[in-house]
Motif scaffolding. Structure first.
Motif, PDB file in Angstrom:
ATOM      1  N   ASN A 106       0.820  -1.205   0.000  1.00 51.89           N
ATOM      2  CA  ASN A 106       0.000   0.000   0.000  1.00 51.89           C
ATOM      3  C   ASN A 106       0.858   1.260   0.000  1.00 51.89           C
ATOM      4  O   ASN A 106       1.822   1.371   0.755  1.00 51.89           O
ATOM      5  N   VAL A 107       0.486   2.185  -0.880  1.00 52.38           N
ATOM      6  CA  VAL A 107       1.012   3.550  -0.875  1.00 52.38           C
ATOM      7  C   VAL A 107      -0.167   4.460  -1.198  1.00 52.38           C
ATOM      8  O   VAL A 107      -0.727   4.385  -2.293  1.00 52.38           O
ATOM      9  N   GLY A 108      -0.576   5.300  -0.256  1.00 51.49           N
ATOM     10  CA  GLY A 108      -1.693   6.210  -0.510  1.00 51.49           C
ATOM     11  C   GLY A 108      -2.946   5.835   0.246  1.00 51.49           C
ATOM     12  O   GLY A 108      -2.899   5.163   1.277  1.00 51.49           O
ATOM     13  N   ASP A 109      -4.106   6.246  -0.289  1.00 48.04           N
ATOM     14  CA  ASP A 109      -5.363   6.048   0.439  1.00 48.04           C
ATOM     15  C   ASP A 109      -6.343   5.110  -0.257  1.00 48.04           C
ATOM     16  O   ASP A 109      -7.512   5.050   0.133  1.00 48.04           O
ATOM     17  N   SER A 110      -5.895   4.393  -1.286  1.00 46.39           N
ATOM     18  CA  SER A 110      -6.705   3.268  -1.740  1.00 46.39           C
ATOM     19  C   SER A 110      -6.574   2.175  -0.676  1.00 46.39           C
ATOM     20  O   SER A 110      -5.652   2.206   0.135  1.00 46.39           O
ATOM     21  N   ARG A 111      -7.483   1.213  -0.687  1.00 48.78           N
ATOM     22  CA  ARG A 111      -7.529   0.281   0.448  1.00 48.78           C
ATOM     23  C   ARG A 111      -7.577  -1.180   0.031  1.00 48.78           C
ATOM     24  O   ARG A 111      -8.112  -1.529  -1.027  1.00 48.78           O
ATOM     25  N   THR A 112      -7.046  -2.020   0.920  1.00 49.65           N
ATOM     26  CA  THR A 112      -7.213  -3.466   0.831  1.00 49.65           C
ATOM     27  C   THR A 112      -7.881  -3.944   2.115  1.00 49.65           C
ATOM     28  O   THR A 112      -7.476  -3.558   3.213  1.00 49.65           O
ATOM     29  N   TYR A 113      -8.922  -4.745   1.937  1.00 44.38           N
ATOM     30  CA  TYR A 113      -9.657  -5.334   3.049  1.00 44.38           C
ATOM     31  C   TYR A 113      -9.526  -6.851   2.984  1.00 44.38           C
ATOM     32  O   TYR A 113      -9.250  -7.437   1.940  1.00 44.38           O
ATOM     33  N   ARG A 114      -9.788  -7.459   4.138  1.00 46.85           N
ATOM     34  CA  ARG A 114      -9.869  -8.915   4.215  1.00 46.85           C
ATOM     35  C   ARG A 114     -11.170  -9.274   4.911  1.00 46.85           C
ATOM     36  O   ARG A 114     -11.495  -8.708   5.961  1.00 46.85           O
ATOM     37  N   MET A 115     -11.921 -10.211   4.316  1.00 42.78           N
ATOM     38  CA  MET A 115     -13.124 -10.712   4.974  1.00 42.78           C
ATOM     39  C   MET A 115     -12.939 -12.201   5.218  1.00 42.78           C
ATOM     40  O   MET A 115     -12.732 -12.974   4.273  1.00 42.78           O
ATOM     41  N   VAL A 128      -7.023  -3.978   6.088  1.00 41.35           N
ATOM     42  CA  VAL A 128      -5.686  -4.457   6.423  1.00 41.35           C
ATOM     43  C   VAL A 128      -4.587  -3.501   5.962  1.00 41.35           C
ATOM     44  O   VAL A 128      -3.405  -3.758   6.199  1.00 41.35           O
ATOM     45  N   THR A 129      -4.957  -2.416   5.314  1.00 46.84           N
ATOM     46  CA  THR A 129      -4.002  -1.371   4.977  1.00 46.84           C
ATOM     47  C   THR A 129      -4.293  -0.136   5.821  1.00 46.84           C
ATOM     48  O   THR A 129      -5.382   0.022   6.364  1.00 46.84           O
ATOM     49  N   ARG A 130      -3.306   0.739   5.903  1.00 45.92           N
ATOM     50  CA  ARG A 130      -3.444   2.003   6.630  1.00 45.92           C
ATOM     51  C   ARG A 130      -3.444   3.139   5.620  1.00 45.92           C
ATOM     52  O   ARG A 130      -2.566   3.222   4.769  1.00 45.92           O
ATOM     53  N   ASP A 131      -4.451   4.002   5.721  1.00 46.43           N
ATOM     54  CA  ASP A 131      -4.526   5.139   4.802  1.00 46.43           C
ATOM     55  C   ASP A 131      -3.358   6.088   5.028  1.00 46.43           C
ATOM     56  O   ASP A 131      -3.081   6.476   6.169  1.00 46.43           O
TER      57      ASP A 131
END
Length: 246
Positions: free
Chosen positions: A113-122, A130-133
């Motif tokens: 991650n770089v930036g404010d797009s996101r990765t989630y886990r369900m 699971v990423t930090r903005d």
């Protein structure tokens, strides 16, 4: 060395949303799943996001380690900084996603991650970011200066503090490793989704659609119905089973 076999299923969807052009780029191939959200005005954002995706494409089929993923992000940053700079901001892009790999014969996700797009886990029907903005508002929330409930409406919510390209020669990507669990559903998206669709609704849409392509289509449709003013891109990646190593 034998590696555990992972049967992945995935789907992707994207829309220009309220914009005249779509500056998002995505890669969903074999074991690499990333979304890049370009910025810079005119066609600069589109070129920047496409450049990031093209560099990360070199990871496909390699099952790289975390250091290789980090090196690819550093290379993408350099390539984007070398792009011609027109009027306005320099070309830049966020990027986030997952790369399937293994560590000591244990299957794992390398989350980047770089930036404010996101990765989630369900997993277990519970959605977790699971990423930090990397954004001004995320830092204000972390410092206790802005309430989490107010963050989506803050005037600085679109100000990113890290990106590929842009004005900085250096990049500090987040690269983390988490073990794959049978039944994992990974969601990779640009902020065109998360700016307008709350996490609870994202979770509900994912539960409603067991097929990953249908889930990606549904999430983009939800964002558009809510009045998305930005590009919206979603990848949904399922790991329904972890098979024994052959």
């Amino acid at each position: 060395m034998t590696r555990p076999l992972i049967e992945l299923r995935w789907g992707s969807a994207t829309s220009a949303g309220g914009r005249s052009t779509n500056e998002d780029s995505l890669l969903a191939q074999d074991d690499v799943f990333v979304v890049a959200d370009g910025m810079g005005g005119h066609d600069a954002g589109e070129v920047a996001s496409a450049t990031a995706v093209e560099v990360l494409r070199s990871l496909v089929g390699r099952r790289p380690g975390a250091d290789e993923v980090r090196d690819a992000l550093v290379e993408a940053n350099a390539r984007i900084r070398a792009l011609p700079a027109g009027p306005g901001r320099r070309p830049g892009t966020t990027v986030t996603g997952v790369v399937l790999s293994s560590h000591e014969s244990t299957p794992c996700w390398i989350v980047l991650n770089v930036g404010d797009s996101r990765t989630y886990r369900m997993v277990g029907a519970v959605l977790e970011q699971v990423t930090r903005d990397h954004s001004e508002v995320a830092e204000l929330v972390a410092d206790g200066l802005v309430r989490p409930d107010d963050a989506p409406y803050h005037p600085w919510r679109h100000v990113v503090t890290r990106a590929l390209g842009g004005g900085s020669a250096d990049v500090e990507p987040d690269v983390d490793i988490i073990a794959v669990s049978p039944g994992d559903r990974m969601v990779v998206c640009s902020d065109g989704l998360t700016d307008i669709v709350p996490d609870a609704r994202i979770e509900a849409d994912l539960k409603a659609e067991p097929d990953p392509q249908a889930a990606a289509d549904r999430l983009v449709a939800t964002a558009l119905a809510a009045g998305a003013t930005d590009n919206v891109t979603v990848l949904v990646v399922d790991a329904p089973a972890v098979l024994p190593a052959s």
